[in-house]
Design an enzyme around this catalytic site. Structure first.
Site, mmCIF file in Angstrom:
data_model
loop_
_atom_site.group_PDB
_atom_site.id
_atom_site.type_symbol
_atom_site.label_atom_id
_atom_site.label_comp_id
_atom_site.label_asym_id
_atom_site.label_seq_id
_atom_site.Cartn_x
_atom_site.Cartn_y
_atom_site.Cartn_z
ATOM 1 N N TYR A 166 2.293 9.247 -8.503
ATOM 2 C CA TYR A 166 2.765 9.421 -7.141
ATOM 3 C C TYR A 166 3.285 10.846 -6.965
ATOM 4 C CZ TYR A 166 2.941 4.262 -7.191
ATOM 5 O OH TYR A 166 2.649 2.928 -7.326
ATOM 6 N N SER A 208 2.990 -4.131 -1.884
ATOM 7 C CA SER A 208 2.495 -4.313 -0.507
ATOM 8 C C SER A 208 2.728 -5.731 0.003
ATOM 9 C CB SER A 208 1.004 -3.947 -0.412
ATOM 10 O OG SER A 208 0.800 -2.587 -0.715
ATOM 11 N N PRO A 209 3.952 -6.268 -0.169
ATOM 12 C CA PRO A 209 4.200 -7.636 0.309
ATOM 13 C C PRO A 209 4.212 -7.740 1.832
ATOM 14 C CG PRO A 209 6.255 -6.607 -0.382
ATOM 15 C CD PRO A 209 5.150 -5.659 -0.778
ATOM 16 N N LEU A 210 4.205 -6.582 2.506
ATOM 17 C CA LEU A 210 4.106 -6.556 3.969
ATOM 18 C C LEU A 210 2.715 -6.106 4.418
ATOM 19 C CD1 LEU A 210 7.609 -5.045 4.732
ATOM 20 C CD2 LEU A 210 6.873 -7.420 5.048
ATOM 21 N N GLY A 211 1.732 -6.233 3.520
ATOM 22 C CA GLY A 211 0.369 -5.861 3.882
ATOM 23 C C GLY A 211 0.233 -4.402 4.270
ATOM 24 N N HIS A 224 -0.965 1.078 -15.121
ATOM 25 C CA HIS A 224 -1.181 1.056 -13.670
ATOM 26 C C HIS A 224 -2.520 0.425 -13.292
ATOM 27 C CE1 HIS A 224 0.061 3.574 -9.899
ATOM 28 N NE2 HIS A 224 -0.252 2.339 -9.583
#
Length: 330
Positions: A59, A206-209, A127
């Site tokens: 990152y 990405s639990p909120l898409g 990763h």
């Protein structure tokens, strides 16, 4: 915080906050980097009891670990620190490829420790799986890092069920990080039963898409320098976005009835999937962090879960997770 902790893994158990913080977007991919905002968000997270921080060497590249290190300086003992290796990049951002060679594992760990300014990493992930290197060799090198005291626990990211079994036979795997949300549920078929059989925790990214489940993403709402505005994320563009926003509107209606935001309801759904599940929603803004923490106070009952399943049926989401899925282990 409503719940004080959750435990990842059984054979090699790591106690963490029930909600983590993904730090990636503070440095790259989701619009312009914001170091000051990122540091403020991390420090506010610690104040709120969100102590499970997630970063990776790629990152930035490399700058996100430095940012996290600066943010936790003087507070290391409060933090469960997770980082990753394996997506090899050069300082100019060039992508070299996936690398799981033992010599690279050792060198990457030493570099991450230096950038983070710490003497150990609590959870060290591969990763992405390097299909050119037997997983036993990669995890063998990771196990050496545990023996040396540089790493406390091992993890994998986006690994298939068979790969997870082979890795766990070499050294206990504490956590699997993979995408999981109301919009991404394919791991429920093989991967989730496998890790639960083996006693491995789940860390959904990405639990909120990637933000769509918050209701904030609409056509044209993303800046040009946000990777989500590109064809690399088919679900968030063109016909995919149009179709998927109809699903988001259903979630929003349920959230309104529940007295919470759509994002909080979506996060509460992930949290309700088990005490071995610790989502890591990412943000670089304190306000969004505080909204996410509010999900811990949202209690979901059987009827709520059934209504969410009906609102977003498995298979209803249009478009692949990535435009190129070749980096995902299968």
């Amino acid at each position: 915080m409503t719940n004080t902790h959750r435990t990842l893994g059984t054979t090699s158990a790591l106690t963490v906050s029930p909600l983590g913080l993904g730090c990636m977007g503070m440095s790259e991919f989701y619009g312009s980097p914001d170091e000051a905002g990122g540091i403020a968000t991390i420090q506010r997270a610690l104040d709120l009891g969100v102590t499970f921080l997630d970063t990776a060497d790629m990152y930035g590249p490399f700058t996100n670990e430095q940012l996290v290190g600066r943010a936790i300086a003087g507070r290391r003992d409060e933090v469960q620190l997770a980082t990753k290796f394996g997506n090899e990049r050069r300082p100019d951002g060039t992508r070299v490829g996936i690398n799981g060679r033992p010599d690279y594992v050792r060198a990457a760990c030493d570099a991450s420790l230096q950038r983070l300014g710490v003497d150990h990493i609590d959870l060290y992930y591969q990763h992405r799986v390097d299909r050119t290197v037997p997983i036993e060799e990669t995890v063998g090198a990771m196990a050496e890092l545990v023996a040396a005291g540089k790493v406390r626990h091992l993890g994998l990211s986006e690994a298939a069920a068979g790969t997870i079994r082979r890795a766990h036979a070499v050294h206990p795997i504490t956590a699997l990080q993979t995408e999981y949300s109301l919009f991404t549920r394919d791991l429920e078929d093989e991967v989730l039963p496998t890790i639960r059989e083996l006693g491995i925790g789940l860390v959904p990214y990405s639990p909120l898409g990637r933000g769509i489940l918050t209701g904030a993403l609409r056509p044209g709402s993303l800046p040009a320098d946000d990777a989500r505005a590109t064809a690399y994320f088919p679900r968030l563009n063109g016909e995919g976005l149009e179709a998927n926003l109809a699903l988001v509107d259903r979630v929003a209606a349920l959230a309104d009835a529940k007295g919470c935001t759509p994002g909080q309801l979506a996060l509460a759904w992930v949290l309700a999937q088990g005490d071995d599940v610790v989502p890591i929603p990412g943000t670089k803004r304190v306000a969004y962090l505080e909204e996410n923490v509010g999900a811990l106070a949202v209690d979901l009952f059987a009827q709520d879960l059934a209504e969410l399943d009906a609102a977003v049926p498995r298979g209803a989401v249009v478009g692949e997770r990535y435009g190129d899925m070749s980096h995902i282990d299968a």
